[in-house]
Design a protein around this motif. Structure first.
Motif, PDB file in Angstrom:
ATOM      1  N   LEU B  27       0.834  -1.213   0.000  1.00  0.00           N
ATOM      2  CA  LEU B  27       0.000   0.000   0.000  1.00  0.00           C
ATOM      3  C   LEU B  27       0.864   1.256   0.000  1.00  0.00           C
ATOM      4  CD1 LEU B  27      -2.956  -0.861   2.377  1.00  0.00           C
ATOM      5  CD2 LEU B  27      -3.005  -0.498  -0.085  1.00  0.00           C
ATOM      6  N   ILE B  28       1.921   1.241   0.843  1.00  0.00           N
ATOM      7  CA  ILE B  28       2.806   2.407   0.894  1.00  0.00           C
ATOM      8  C   ILE B  28       3.465   2.614  -0.466  1.00  0.00           C
ATOM      9  CG2 ILE B  28       4.963   3.258   1.899  1.00  0.00           C
ATOM     10  CD1 ILE B  28       4.068   1.952   4.522  1.00  0.00           C
ATOM     11  N   ALA B  29       3.881   1.481  -1.063  1.00  0.00           N
ATOM     12  CA  ALA B  29       4.530   1.575  -2.376  1.00  0.00           C
ATOM     13  C   ALA B  29       3.602   2.202  -3.400  1.00  0.00           C
ATOM     14  CB  ALA B  29       4.955   0.183  -2.840  1.00  0.00           C
ATOM     15  N   LEU B  30       2.300   1.881  -3.277  1.00  0.00           N
ATOM     16  CA  LEU B  30       1.345   2.467  -4.214  1.00  0.00           C
ATOM     17  C   LEU B  30       1.060   3.924  -3.883  1.00  0.00           C
ATOM     18  CD1 LEU B  30      -1.225  -0.434  -4.548  1.00  0.00           C
ATOM     19  CD2 LEU B  30       0.320   0.402  -6.300  1.00  0.00           C
ATOM     20  N   LEU B  31       1.057   4.233  -2.588  1.00  0.00           N
ATOM     21  CA  LEU B  31       0.597   5.534  -2.143  1.00  0.00           C
ATOM     22  C   LEU B  31       1.622   6.635  -2.395  1.00  0.00           C
ATOM     23  CD1 LEU B  31      -1.750   6.912  -0.532  1.00  0.00           C
ATOM     24  CD2 LEU B  31      -0.257   6.721   1.445  1.00  0.00           C
ATOM     25  N   LEU B  32       2.898   6.370  -2.127  1.00  0.00           N
ATOM     26  CA  LEU B  32       3.894   7.443  -2.176  1.00  0.00           C
ATOM     27  C   LEU B  32       3.987   8.103  -3.547  1.00  0.00           C
ATOM     28  CD1 LEU B  32       6.856   6.599   0.177  1.00  0.00           C
ATOM     29  CD2 LEU B  32       5.027   8.246   0.431  1.00  0.00           C
ATOM     30  N   PRO B  33       4.101   7.333  -4.632  1.00  0.00           N
ATOM     31  CA  PRO B  33       4.111   8.012  -5.937  1.00  0.00           C
ATOM     32  C   PRO B  33       2.821   8.767  -6.188  1.00  0.00           C
ATOM     33  CG  PRO B  33       4.648   5.695  -6.153  1.00  0.00           C
ATOM     34  CD  PRO B  33       4.222   5.906  -4.747  1.00  0.00           C
ATOM     35  N   ALA B  34       1.709   8.234  -5.682  1.00  0.00           N
ATOM     36  CA  ALA B  34       0.423   8.897  -5.871  1.00  0.00           C
ATOM     37  C   ALA B  34       0.445  10.259  -5.193  1.00  0.00           C
ATOM     38  CB  ALA B  34      -0.699   8.036  -5.323  1.00  0.00           C
ATOM     39  N   VAL B  35       1.077  10.343  -4.021  1.00  0.00           N
ATOM     40  CA  VAL B  35       1.175  11.615  -3.321  1.00  0.00           C
ATOM     41  C   VAL B  35       1.968  12.605  -4.166  1.00  0.00           C
ATOM     42  CG1 VAL B  35       2.229  12.742  -1.342  1.00  0.00           C
ATOM     43  CG2 VAL B  35       0.878  10.691  -1.026  1.00  0.00           C
ATOM     44  N   GLN B  36       3.056  12.139  -4.768  1.00  0.00           N
ATOM     45  CA  GLN B  36       3.858  13.035  -5.592  1.00  0.00           C
ATOM     46  C   GLN B  36       3.066  13.506  -6.809  1.00  0.00           C
ATOM     47  OE1 GLN B  36       7.121  10.466  -6.137  1.00  0.00           O
ATOM     48  NE2 GLN B  36       8.044  11.005  -4.189  1.00  0.00           N
ATOM     49  N   GLN B  37       2.291  12.623  -7.406  1.00  0.00           N
ATOM     50  CA  GLN B  37       1.488  13.022  -8.549  1.00  0.00           C
ATOM     51  C   GLN B  37       0.442  14.037  -8.138  1.00  0.00           C
ATOM     52  OE1 GLN B  37       1.927  12.456 -11.904  1.00  0.00           O
ATOM     53  NE2 GLN B  37       3.862  11.855 -10.993  1.00  0.00           N
ATOM     54  N   ALA B  38      -0.055  13.905  -6.903  1.00  0.00           N
ATOM     55  CA  ALA B  38      -1.055  14.858  -6.426  1.00  0.00           C
ATOM     56  C   ALA B  38      -0.451  16.255  -6.369  1.00  0.00           C
ATOM     57  CB  ALA B  38      -1.564  14.442  -5.056  1.00  0.00           C
ATOM     58  N   ARG B  39       0.807  16.335  -5.941  1.00  0.00           N
ATOM     59  CA  ARG B  39       1.461  17.651  -5.895  1.00  0.00           C
ATOM     60  C   ARG B  39       1.622  18.216  -7.296  1.00  0.00           C
ATOM     61  NH1 ARG B  39       3.859  19.568  -1.650  1.00  0.00           N
ATOM     62  NH2 ARG B  39       3.618  18.447   0.300  1.00  0.00           N
ATOM     63  N   GLU B  40       2.036  17.374  -8.245  1.00  0.00           N
ATOM     64  CA  GLU B  40       2.190  17.851  -9.623  1.00  0.00           C
ATOM     65  C   GLU B  40       0.828  18.261 -10.188  1.00  0.00           C
ATOM     66  OE1 GLU B  40       4.068  18.996 -11.823  1.00  0.00           O
ATOM     67  OE2 GLU B  40       2.736  18.792 -13.542  1.00  0.00           O
ATOM     68  N   ALA B  41      -0.212  17.520  -9.825  1.00  0.00           N
ATOM     69  CA  ALA B  41      -1.552  17.875 -10.305  1.00  0.00           C
ATOM     70  C   ALA B  41      -1.946  19.257  -9.802  1.00  0.00           C
ATOM     71  CB  ALA B  41      -2.563  16.832  -9.855  1.00  0.00           C
ATOM     72  N   ALA B  42      -1.571  19.558  -8.545  1.00  0.00           N
ATOM     73  CA  ALA B  42      -1.900  20.878  -7.991  1.00  0.00           C
ATOM     74  C   ALA B  42      -1.137  21.974  -8.719  1.00  0.00           C
ATOM     75  CB  ALA B  42      -1.569  20.903  -6.504  1.00  0.00           C
ATOM     76  N   ARG B  43       0.146  21.702  -9.021  1.00  0.00           N
ATOM     77  CA  ARG B  43       0.939  22.702  -9.756  1.00  0.00           C
ATOM     78  C   ARG B  43       0.372  22.921 -11.147  1.00  0.00           C
ATOM     79  NH1 ARG B  43       5.546  20.091  -7.118  1.00  0.00           N
ATOM     80  NH2 ARG B  43       5.655  18.657  -8.855  1.00  0.00           N
ATOM     81  N   ARG B  44      -0.034  21.824 -11.779  1.00  0.00           N
ATOM     82  CA  ARG B  44      -0.586  21.945 -13.122  1.00  0.00           C
ATOM     83  C   ARG B  44      -1.869  22.762 -13.101  1.00  0.00           C
ATOM     84  NH1 ARG B  44      -1.613  16.443 -15.206  1.00  0.00           N
ATOM     85  NH2 ARG B  44      -3.709  16.711 -14.470  1.00  0.00           N
ATOM     86  N   MET B  45      -2.643  22.576 -12.028  1.00  0.00           N
ATOM     87  CA  MET B  45      -3.900  23.306 -11.917  1.00  0.00           C
ATOM     88  C   MET B  45      -3.627  24.812 -11.804  1.00  0.00           C
ATOM     89  SD  MET B  45      -6.943  22.282  -9.344  1.00  0.00           S
ATOM     90  CE  MET B  45      -6.695  20.551  -9.441  1.00  0.00           C
ATOM     91  N   GLN B  46      -2.594  25.158 -11.035  1.00  0.00           N
ATOM     92  CA  GLN B  46      -2.253  26.578 -10.906  1.00  0.00           C
ATOM     93  C   GLN B  46      -1.763  27.135 -12.241  1.00  0.00           C
ATOM     94  OE1 GLN B  46       0.476  27.543  -7.737  1.00  0.00           O
ATOM     95  NE2 GLN B  46       0.560  29.663  -8.408  1.00  0.00           N
ATOM     96  N   CYS B  47      -1.011  26.308 -12.951  1.00  0.00           N
ATOM     97  CA  CYS B  47      -0.509  26.697 -14.260  1.00  0.00           C
ATOM     98  C   CYS B  47      -1.684  26.938 -15.216  1.00  0.00           C
ATOM     99  CB  CYS B  47       0.388  25.577 -14.781  1.00  0.00           C
ATOM    100  SG  CYS B  47       1.469  26.069 -16.088  1.00  0.00           S
ATOM    101  N   THR B  48      -2.662  26.041 -15.175  1.00  0.00           N
ATOM    102  CA  THR B  48      -3.864  26.190 -15.996  1.00  0.00           C
ATOM    103  C   THR B  48      -4.578  27.485 -15.653  1.00  0.00           C
ATOM    104  OG1 THR B  48      -4.059  23.796 -15.888  1.00  0.00           O
ATOM    105  CG2 THR B  48      -5.955  24.988 -16.719  1.00  0.00           C
ATOM    106  N   ASN B  49      -4.665  27.768 -14.358  1.00  0.00           N
ATOM    107  CA  ASN B  49      -5.340  28.988 -13.917  1.00  0.00           C
ATOM    108  C   ASN B  49      -4.623  30.232 -14.426  1.00  0.00           C
ATOM    109  OD1 ASN B  49      -7.171  30.592 -12.409  1.00  0.00           O
ATOM    110  ND2 ASN B  49      -5.549  30.889 -10.909  1.00  0.00           N
TER     111      ASN B  49
END
Lengths: 160, 322
Positions: B27-49
């Motif tokens: 689960l941790i192995a699955l979760l950690l990269p997902a957390v990093q992608q969540a941060r990139e998703a937030a940055r992309r959202m700001q970029c879109t804005n």
């Protein structure tokens, strides 16, 4: 999580205390190593950034002369005839050095290219050695880079 | 005996524990990269804005002046006579024109007089000011400021470089027939004054803005210089992009001063056939603002001809979905 083995330890401590403690330690060790393995795996998969895949490149051996003399200092670029990655390098004392494709891989990919040779820096215009026409893509020198080689080129530039 | 019966009733076997730990590990192995992608998703959202705000600013500019701002406010690659005003030696870009519409009116007021008296953008007051809304948080090299303290008045001191660029069309900026970039097939080029009425292909089918990646200034000798994103360097069209190639293409950009790095390659350096392409560190493509101020994520696998069709304002292509 932590409560379960502790509870078990309490119950059986009078009987096999030493065995149980060693079992505990082993479990702890195993879970720790598992956790570290998982972390390492996640770092490996999550943090590795994807670089665009480039076609295989081959080394190039090239010389540049200006009016018959080795060209002291310039920039050189291999611009692909068809859309694809370009390679950029330096000319130092007539030799072409440091040819990199997309700043990512040494050498030049196989295909047809237009070679441009030009001074740098262009904005400051401090040294003007190479005639401007050699720096224009549409007036550059056509070469073909092959997989078999030998990919040796001599670029003879003239100021006249 | 009661002890052993208790053992069977309430104890957990080692195997059970190990299985639990293994599951948690997975689960941790699955979760950690997902957390990093969540941060990139937030940055992309700001970029879109940011791109959305720029699209709205362009609309407001159009509402005020009846046309879009010029891509470059003067001829590109142009050398005025030394006795003439030096404004066109390095003119400002669309960016300075929309400053009042992205709540940077004070910055604009500070440099208005400078331009009005015929001075070039690369010496404009306030050019070292970082404008947050012109910086994409996903680009590790932004914000970028060029101030090397070089002896020259303007060269290598051209100030703030941002991530957002305006669409010049589907061709080079300066093909052999148009060295000053005076007539391109997109909305923004040198001295352009495009109106909504000129966008015959339809505003929602024509690209307005997109993003690029910056290359940090490097090298003590000042040899590692890259103009991309230089809003105060209109001379070399460093704040435009072309849809000739899809986003994040392997084909290099071409500017008069351009450093080839892995995410932002160059195709040599020169003022002929100058071009920049949309690039980003978002996974799989780049954001593009269209003429209706909508922002869409364009995949890097988009067909070349389709993306090119979105770059032109009046070529009457049938647009296919991106």
């Amino acid at each position: 999580m932590i409560a379960w083995p502790a509870c078990r330890l309490q119950i059986h401590l009078p009987v096999h205390a030493a065995t149980k403690v060693s079992l505990m330690l082993r479990t702890l060790r195993l879970s720790l190593s598992l956790f570290f393995a998982a972390s390492a795996f996640s770092v490996w998969t999550g943090c590795s950034d994807r670089l665009p895949a480039l076609p295989p490149t081959v080394p190039i051996s090239a010389k540049v002369t200006l009016d018959g003399e080795p060209l002291q200092k310039a920039q050189i670029s291999f611009s692909p005839a068809l859309p694809g990655p370009a390679s950029n390098g330096q000319v130092v004392n007539g030799e072409v050095l440091d040819l990199w494709t997309n700043g990512q891989k040494q050498g030049v990919a196989i295909g047809e290219y237009t070679v441009t040779i030009y001074d740098q820096p262009m904005e400051a215009g401090a040294v003007d050695l190479v005639p401007d026409k050699y720096g224009r893509i549409r007036e550059g020198i056509s070469v073909t880079v092959t997989a078999e080689g030998p990919n040796q080129f001599l670029f003879e530039l003239n100021r006249k | 005996m009661p002890a052993s019966r208790n053992r069977k009733m309430i104890g957990f076997t080692l195997v059970e524990l190990l299985v639990v730990i293994a599951i948690i590990g997975v689960l941790i192995a699955l979760l950690l990269p997902a957390v990093q992608q969540a941060r990139e998703a937030a940055r992309r959202m700001q970029c879109t804005n940011n791109l959305k705000q720029l699209g709205l600013a362009m609309h407001n500019y159009h509402d005020t002046f009846g046309k879009f701002p010029p891509g470059v406010v003067g001829r590109a690659n142009y050398d005025p006579a030394s006795s003439d005003p030096q404004f066109e030696k390095c003119p400002p870009t669309w960016m300075q024109m929309i400053l009042p519409f992205i709540e940077q009116g004070n910055l604009y007021d500070g440099m208005k007089q400078h331009f009005a008296t015929g001075n070039m953008a690369a010496t404009a007051p306030g050019r070292f000011t970082v404008i947050e809304s012109l910086t994409c948080p996903s680009d590790p090299n932004g914000p970028k400021i060029i101030d090397t303290g070089a002896s020259s008045q303007w060269y290598e001191r051209w100030g703030f470089n941002g991530n957002y660029v305006a669409c010049s069309g589907s061709d080079y900026f300066t093909p052999s027939g148009d060295p000053n970039m005076l007539n391109r097939d997109g909305i923004f080029y040198a001295k352009s004054a495009t109106r909504f009425g000129d966008i015959v292909d339809g505003a929602s089918n024509t690209a307005l803005m997109s993003e690029i990646l910056l290359v940090p200034y490097g090298g003590a000798s000042g040899e590692v210089i890259d103009l991309r994103g230089g809003y105060y360097f209109g001379r070399r069209i460093s704040a435009c992009f072309s849809t000739q190639e899809s986003p994040n293409t392997l084909v290099g950009d071409r500017l008069s001063t351009c450093q080839s790095v892995s995410y932002a390659p160059c195709n040599g350096q020169g003022v002929d056939d100058a071009v920049m392409y949309a690039r980003s560190r978002h996974t799989g493509g780049a954001n593009v603002t269209f003429g209706d101020a909508s922002v869409r994520f364009v995949s890097e696998t988009v067909a070349r001809s389709v993306f090119q069709a979105y770059g032109t304002r009046a070529n009457s292509e049938t647009t296919e979905p991106l």
